[in-house]
Design a protein around this motif. Structure first.
Motif, PDB file in Angstrom:
ATOM      1  N   HIS A  25     -23.725 110.780  -4.495  1.00 38.09           N
ATOM      2  CA  HIS A  25     -24.335 112.031  -4.088  1.00 38.09           C
ATOM      3  C   HIS A  25     -23.322 112.987  -3.752  1.00 38.09           C
ATOM      4  O   HIS A  25     -22.153 112.547  -3.141  1.00 38.09           O
ATOM      5  N   ALA A  48     -25.843 105.724  -5.977  1.00 41.46           N
ATOM      6  CA  ALA A  48     -26.878 105.342  -6.882  1.00 41.46           C
ATOM      7  C   ALA A  48     -26.263 104.465  -8.105  1.00 41.46           C
ATOM      8  O   ALA A  48     -24.939 104.755  -8.287  1.00 41.46           O
ATOM      9  N   VAL A  51     -30.650 103.075  -4.868  1.00 41.60           N
ATOM     10  CA  VAL A  51     -30.061 104.271  -3.943  1.00 41.60           C
ATOM     11  C   VAL A  51     -29.876 103.610  -2.563  1.00 41.60           C
ATOM     12  O   VAL A  51     -30.777 103.145  -2.164  1.00 41.60           O
ATOM     13  N   ALA A  66     -34.074 103.330  -1.589  1.00 41.90           N
ATOM     14  CA  ALA A  66     -34.963 103.463  -2.891  1.00 41.90           C
ATOM     15  C   ALA A  66     -34.625 102.758  -4.056  1.00 41.90           C
ATOM     16  O   ALA A  66     -33.601 102.134  -4.396  1.00 41.90           O
ATOM     17  N   THR A  67     -35.852 101.993  -4.809  1.00 43.31           N
ATOM     18  CA  THR A  67     -35.507 101.218  -6.022  1.00 43.31           C
ATOM     19  C   THR A  67     -36.451 102.152  -7.098  1.00 43.31           C
ATOM     20  O   THR A  67     -37.751 102.039  -6.742  1.00 43.31           O
ATOM     21  N   LEU A  68     -35.834 102.538  -7.945  1.00 46.10           N
ATOM     22  CA  LEU A  68     -36.678 103.121  -9.105  1.00 46.10           C
ATOM     23  C   LEU A  68     -36.611 102.589 -10.297  1.00 46.10           C
ATOM     24  O   LEU A  68     -35.832 102.033 -11.096  1.00 46.10           O
ATOM     25  N   TRP A  95     -35.328 112.221 -11.424  1.00 44.63           N
ATOM     26  CA  TRP A  95     -36.172 112.168 -10.188  1.00 44.63           C
ATOM     27  C   TRP A  95     -35.812 113.277  -8.995  1.00 44.63           C
ATOM     28  O   TRP A  95     -34.765 114.124  -9.241  1.00 44.63           O
ATOM     29  N   GLU A  96     -36.686 113.638  -8.042  1.00 46.68           N
ATOM     30  CA  GLU A  96     -36.235 114.577  -6.947  1.00 46.68           C
ATOM     31  C   GLU A  96     -35.755 113.718  -5.818  1.00 46.68           C
ATOM     32  O   GLU A  96     -36.324 112.449  -5.391  1.00 46.68           O
ATOM     33  N   VAL A  97     -34.448 114.108  -5.308  1.00 47.82           N
ATOM     34  CA  VAL A  97     -33.731 113.308  -4.493  1.00 47.82           C
ATOM     35  C   VAL A  97     -34.572 113.323  -2.942  1.00 47.82           C
ATOM     36  O   VAL A  97     -34.992 114.398  -2.861  1.00 47.82           O
ATOM     37  N   THR A 109     -37.446 112.331  -1.818  1.00 46.86           N
ATOM     38  CA  THR A 109     -38.928 111.690  -2.096  1.00 46.86           C
ATOM     39  C   THR A 109     -38.909 110.848  -3.109  1.00 46.86           C
ATOM     40  O   THR A 109     -39.827 109.943  -3.248  1.00 46.86           O
ATOM     41  N   TRP A 110     -37.924 110.649  -4.072  1.00 45.22           N
ATOM     42  CA  TRP A 110     -37.991 109.891  -5.000  1.00 45.22           C
ATOM     43  C   TRP A 110     -39.109 109.690  -6.087  1.00 45.22           C
ATOM     44  O   TRP A 110     -39.344 108.877  -6.800  1.00 45.22           O
ATOM     45  N   LYS A 111     -39.568 111.237  -6.129  1.00 44.95           N
ATOM     46  CA  LYS A 111     -40.819 111.179  -6.960  1.00 44.95           C
ATOM     47  C   LYS A 111     -40.130 111.673  -8.415  1.00 44.95           C
ATOM     48  O   LYS A 111     -39.235 112.260  -8.597  1.00 44.95           O
TER      49      LYS A 111
END
Length: 486
Positions: free
Chosen positions: A221, A228, A238, A248-250, A281-283, A285-287
């Motif tokens: 980042h 990431a 992440v 985070a796991t996406l 994705w949005e960093v 919120t990980w949306k």
């Protein structure tokens, strides 16, 4: 021979998926019997069975699929085969002479010419490259280790990671303060890891073991706190480096993740996948925001400097291009067609607003990020170019190739500055050749010279050509007079 597992990176994986050639390759190349690893290599508990002493002599990165991207691809099958990693490519076990022109005579003229001849091998393709924040250190992938080059002093500074890595680095990135070097590694069909090495001590400062398979991509980042990574288990991980934990796991992707990138403002994260999609994705919120469907696998992604566009390196039988899409809705705004070549990654930098694309046609293509015109085509590598990296000040570009070399270029005008290579894996044998013809080497006495129409006595050549001080000037981008001989 054990030197066998790391170097297929993005291009090999993508072409394998897209052309479904695993069955054909298996039929044509039956698995040879194992043999003991070389004495110089430390045993790795995570490494698969040792490879044979007599490995195929074909180019290590290209030989697994029978079809290369420069040739017409076979018809696309109606039902693609499952995305399973190909067998690791073997490396030719014996040394071969490498001839590097030092002074080249014009065609048809009897002018002086000199070639530098060294013993190279086994050839270890370079699959990752990264500059330190101050631009003085260049990290390049070696076999089960990482090489740190001291560009200010024109020498190999140190080798780190030996005995701590199961395979070669698939991706690398320096932390914002330059203290840590993140290394993505692992073996196909085996566990992967992200290790952070202390640049000064060479020891592992932090290691993340969450990836279930080999890791192909990573990115810091912009603020430096988040890291990431993505790989063969179709997930993006992440981590928060301050807290030393996974945040985070996406899992929006359905196949290998081959590229990850943050936007310059730090608000967005993009991932490129072999499932023919790119996800944003949005960093924080990980949306998941935008999924961009492609017709072929996506090798890499990069945001424009303002974060509004995403460049996608797409490669397969039916589509070979860098596609520029809007970040918010995925709308395509431009296509940079690569014809027969496969774009293997993409780097979009704010310095000059340029897009750098390493390619299977042995070049690095440079595009203007404003009008998307091709402004340079950096050629000279002898095999596919996998990765590129730019110094933070935007002055130098490094390109990593399957030919076992790293080339340094002037970003301003595309001039070649120098070629760097490790002569033998897992050793301190190295060579740097400046574009002007001067050489710096770990063992100058091991270099042989092949001359034509040269009056200078052979015993005088080393003193004229082995000039580390002039190689340092060349690496700094300063003007150096070309080598002149009678």
């Amino acid at each position: 021979m054990k030197i066998a597992h790391a170097f297929g990176r993005t291009a090999l994986l993508i072409l394998w998926i897209c052309t479904s050639l695993q069955a054909q390759a298996a039929e044509k190349k039956p698995a040879p019997p194992p043999s003991p690893a070389p004495a110089a290599a430390k045993p790795e508990p995570k490494a698969p069975a040792a490879k044979p002493e007599t490995a195929p002599q074909a180019k290590p990165e290209v030989k697994t699929p029978p079809a290369k991207p420069e040739t017409a691809p076979p018809p696309k099958p109606a039902a693609p085969a499952p995305a399973t990693p190909p067998p690791p490519p073997a490396i030719a076990p014996r040394k071969q002479p490498l001839v590097i022109p030092i002074v080249a005579a014009p065609p048809g003229q009897a002018a002086p010419s000199v070639d530098c001849v060294v013993a190279l091998g086994p050839v270890a393709p370079v699959s990752a490259v990264a500059f330190s924040p101050d631009g003085k250190t260049l990290a390049t992938a070696g076999y089960q280790e990482v090489l740190l080059w001291d560009l200010a002093n024109a020498k190999l500074l140190k080798r780190i990671g030996a005995g701590q890595m199961s395979d070669s680095a698939r991706a690398m990135a320096f932390s914002k303060d330059g203290r840590l070097l993140a290394v993505a590694e692992g073996v196909p069909n085996g566990p992967g890891a992200v290790r952070l090495f202390d640049k000064d001590s060479g020891q592992v400062a932090l290691s993340f073991q969450e990836p279930k398979e080999v890791v192909y991509a990573l990115a810091f980042h912009p603020e430096g706190k988040l890291l990431a990574a993505g790989g063969g288990d179709a997930a993006v991980y992440v981590w928060n480096l301050d807290e030393k934990k996974l945040v985070a796991t996406l899992k929006e992707q359905g196949d290998w993740v081959l590229g990850v990138s943050f936007s310059a403002n730090g608000k967005f994260l993009a991932a490129a996948s072999a499932d023919k999609t790119a996800q944003v994705w949005e960093v924080g919120t990980w949306k998941p925001l935008t999924k961009m469907q492609q017709t072929e696998a996506v090798c890499g992604s990069a945001f424009s400097p303002d974060g509004e566009l995403v460049a996608l390196a797409v490669g397969g039988p039916d589509d070979r291009a860098v596609r520029i899409r809007r970040r918010d809705n995925g709308q395509e705004v431009r296509v940079l067609d690569f014809a027969a070549a496969v774009p293997l990654d993409v780097l979009w930098v704010p310095q000059g607003n340029k897009i750098y694309v390493p390619s299977s046609d042995k070049t690095v293509k440079v595009f203007d990020g404003g009008n998307f015109n091709l402004v340079a085509n950096l050629s000279g590598h002898r095999d596919w170019v996998y990765r590129v990296a730019l110094t933070p000040d935007g002055t130098k570009l490094a390109s990593a190739s399957a030919d076992g070399t790293v080339r340094l270029w002037s970003a301003a005008d595309g001039r070649l500055l120098a070629t760097l290579l490790q002569l033998t894996p897992r050793t301190d044998e190295w060579l740097i050749v400046a574009a002007q013809g001067y050489v710096a080497a770990s063992a100058p006495g091991a270099i042989q010279w092949r001359t034509a129409n040269v009056k200078t006595p052979a015993d005088k050549l080393p003193a004229l050509i082995h000039r580390p001080e002039l190689v340092r000037e060349a690496l700094a981008g300063n003007k150096v007079a070309p080598l002149a001989l009678q």
